[in-house]
Motif scaffolding. Structure first.
Motif, mmCIF file in Angstrom:
data_model
loop_
_atom_site.group_PDB
_atom_site.id
_atom_site.type_symbol
_atom_site.label_atom_id
_atom_site.label_comp_id
_atom_site.label_asym_id
_atom_site.label_seq_id
_atom_site.Cartn_x
_atom_site.Cartn_y
_atom_site.Cartn_z
ATOM 1 N N ASP A 237 -5.527 0.264 -10.660
ATOM 2 C CA ASP A 237 -5.603 1.724 -10.655
ATOM 3 C C ASP A 237 -5.159 2.217 -12.024
ATOM 4 N N ARG B 242 6.762 10.354 -5.331
ATOM 5 C CA ARG B 242 7.909 10.321 -4.420
ATOM 6 C C ARG B 242 8.979 9.368 -4.924
ATOM 7 N N PRO C 100 -1.832 -3.896 -8.946
ATOM 8 C CA PRO C 100 -2.788 -2.857 -8.555
ATOM 9 C C PRO C 100 -3.875 -2.663 -9.610
ATOM 10 N N ASN D 145 0.825 -1.213 0.000
ATOM 11 C CA ASN D 145 0.000 0.000 0.000
ATOM 12 C C ASN D 145 0.855 1.257 0.000
ATOM 13 N N GLU D 146 1.976 1.246 0.712
ATOM 14 C CA GLU D 146 2.872 2.398 0.719
ATOM 15 C C GLU D 146 3.597 2.542 -0.613
ATOM 16 N N ARG E 202 -4.299 4.944 -13.032
ATOM 17 C CA ARG E 202 -3.208 5.924 -13.038
ATOM 18 C C ARG E 202 -1.844 5.265 -13.092
ATOM 19 N N MET F 22 2.397 1.789 -3.595
ATOM 20 C CA MET F 22 1.472 2.386 -4.546
ATOM 21 C C MET F 22 1.294 3.878 -4.290
ATOM 22 N N ASP F 23 1.137 4.254 -3.035
ATOM 23 C CA ASP F 23 0.956 5.665 -2.708
ATOM 24 C C ASP F 23 2.200 6.480 -3.086
ATOM 25 N N ALA F 24 3.375 5.927 -2.819
ATOM 26 C CA ALA F 24 4.614 6.663 -3.103
ATOM 27 C C ALA F 24 4.782 6.920 -4.589
ATOM 28 N N ARG G 254 3.889 5.604 -12.977
ATOM 29 C CA ARG G 254 2.779 6.435 -13.396
ATOM 30 C C ARG G 254 2.475 6.242 -14.875
ATOM 31 N N LEU H 81 2.227 6.984 -6.852
ATOM 32 C CA LEU H 81 1.150 7.892 -7.266
ATOM 33 C C LEU H 81 1.461 9.333 -6.883
ATOM 34 N N LEU H 82 2.140 9.545 -5.766
ATOM 35 C CA LEU H 82 2.472 10.888 -5.304
ATOM 36 C C LEU H 82 3.812 11.377 -5.838
#
Length: 288
Positions: A150, A138, A148, A128-129, A152, A131-133, A268, A135-136
């Motif tokens: 998603d 980072r 995933p 989960n971290e 995006r 994917m978030d990293a 991305r 997407l953001l």
């Protein structure tokens, strides 16, 4: 905002300590250099002591010179990040779960040794971290154990990794009672991994939760330490087992049909991977 040309004139003057030499290096007139310094001093106060030979910076001048150097470093870093022409310098950023990370990070360091101007930035994190990293923004790339869903993100299969039943070296583990005698070394994903794998090797078993627990560690590189000391068994992904430094102290027990997980590379969807990232991926795939 301070005029970049004024800053360039000041930084050059601080380096060569001469208005004439500064003008010659920059290809402008001495009057232009003096004008640039005067504009800066109107905003910041006195920057140089003109009566000194060589020229001496005031405290404000030293602070401005430090600022100029920071700007130069930032511009250089930006140029490296944006440059697609040279894959031998700049940052390669990857975030991944622990086991595959233990496998890949040393390989990335090997790549950096071949190209010392590369910077390797790697972080261990759960799915989960990861994917978030990505997407953001980072991290440019991430690896996940679950594909995933998603739009995006672009996800492509990177490699496969089996789960393994790992016991102390020289230990028999042919029946459930052997595991009960050893006891379980747990970790954050231990119960789930052991349940999935042992249900194949020991169908109808009473369940991992009924095994004696002999220890727990959330540090993936240390989970096998108690196993190598004869204190219990565990279930881990293969790359984590391969990275353990005491291979003579452990052994893998075949657990029926192999249980193999896919590892997914994500980035991305809006833009392609940088040339540096693509080079790093080719390097890693050749080492797998």
């Amino acid at each position: 905002m301070l005029n970049p040309q004024w800053l360039k004139s000041f930084a050059t003057l601080a380096e060569v300590s001469s208005f004439t030499a500064t003008a010659e290096r920059l290809g402008i007139t001495q009057a232009a250099v003096s004008q640039h310094i005067r504009h800066l001093e109107q905003q910041l106060g006195p920057l140089i002591l003109r009566s000194k030979r060589p020229l001496e910076l005031t405290p404000a001048g030293r602070a401005l010179l430090d600022y100029c150097q920071q700007v130069d470093r930032a511009q250089h870093h930006l140029a490296l990040r944006l440059s697609e022409g040279d894959v031998t310098c700049g940052e390669v950023s990857l975030i991944s779960p622990g086991s595959i990370g233990l496998r890949l990070y040393p390989q990335l360091l090997d790549l950096q040794q071949h190209h010392p101007d590369l910077t390797i930035r790697h972080r261990f994190a759960p799915d989960n971290e990861v994917m978030d990293a990505v997407l953001l923004n980072r991290f440019e790339m991430g690896l996940m154990t679950q594909k995933p869903d998603d739009k995006r993100l672009v996800a492509q299969k990177f490699t496969e990794e089996p789960l393994e039943l790992v016991v102390p070296a020289g230990t028999a583990a042919t029946k459930w009672e052997d595991l009960e005698a050893l006891g379980f070394i747990d970790h954050p994903d231990g119960q789930a991994m052991a349940t999935r794998l042992l249900s194949r090797r020991f169908p109808g078993n009473p369940g991992v939760r009924n095994l004696p627990q002999r220890g727990f560690s959330n540090q993936i590189s240390l989970i096998l330490e108690p196993v190598a000391r004869g204190l219990g068994f565990t279930v881990l992904p293969r790359f984590a087992r391969m990275a353990f430094h005491l291979q003579d102290g452990i052994q893998v027990i075949e657990a029926g049909n192999a249980l193999v997980d896919s590892i997914w590379l994500i980035h991305r969807a809006e833009w392609p991977l940088s040339a540096r990232a693509q080079q790093a991926l080719r390097w890693l795939e050749a080492k797998m």
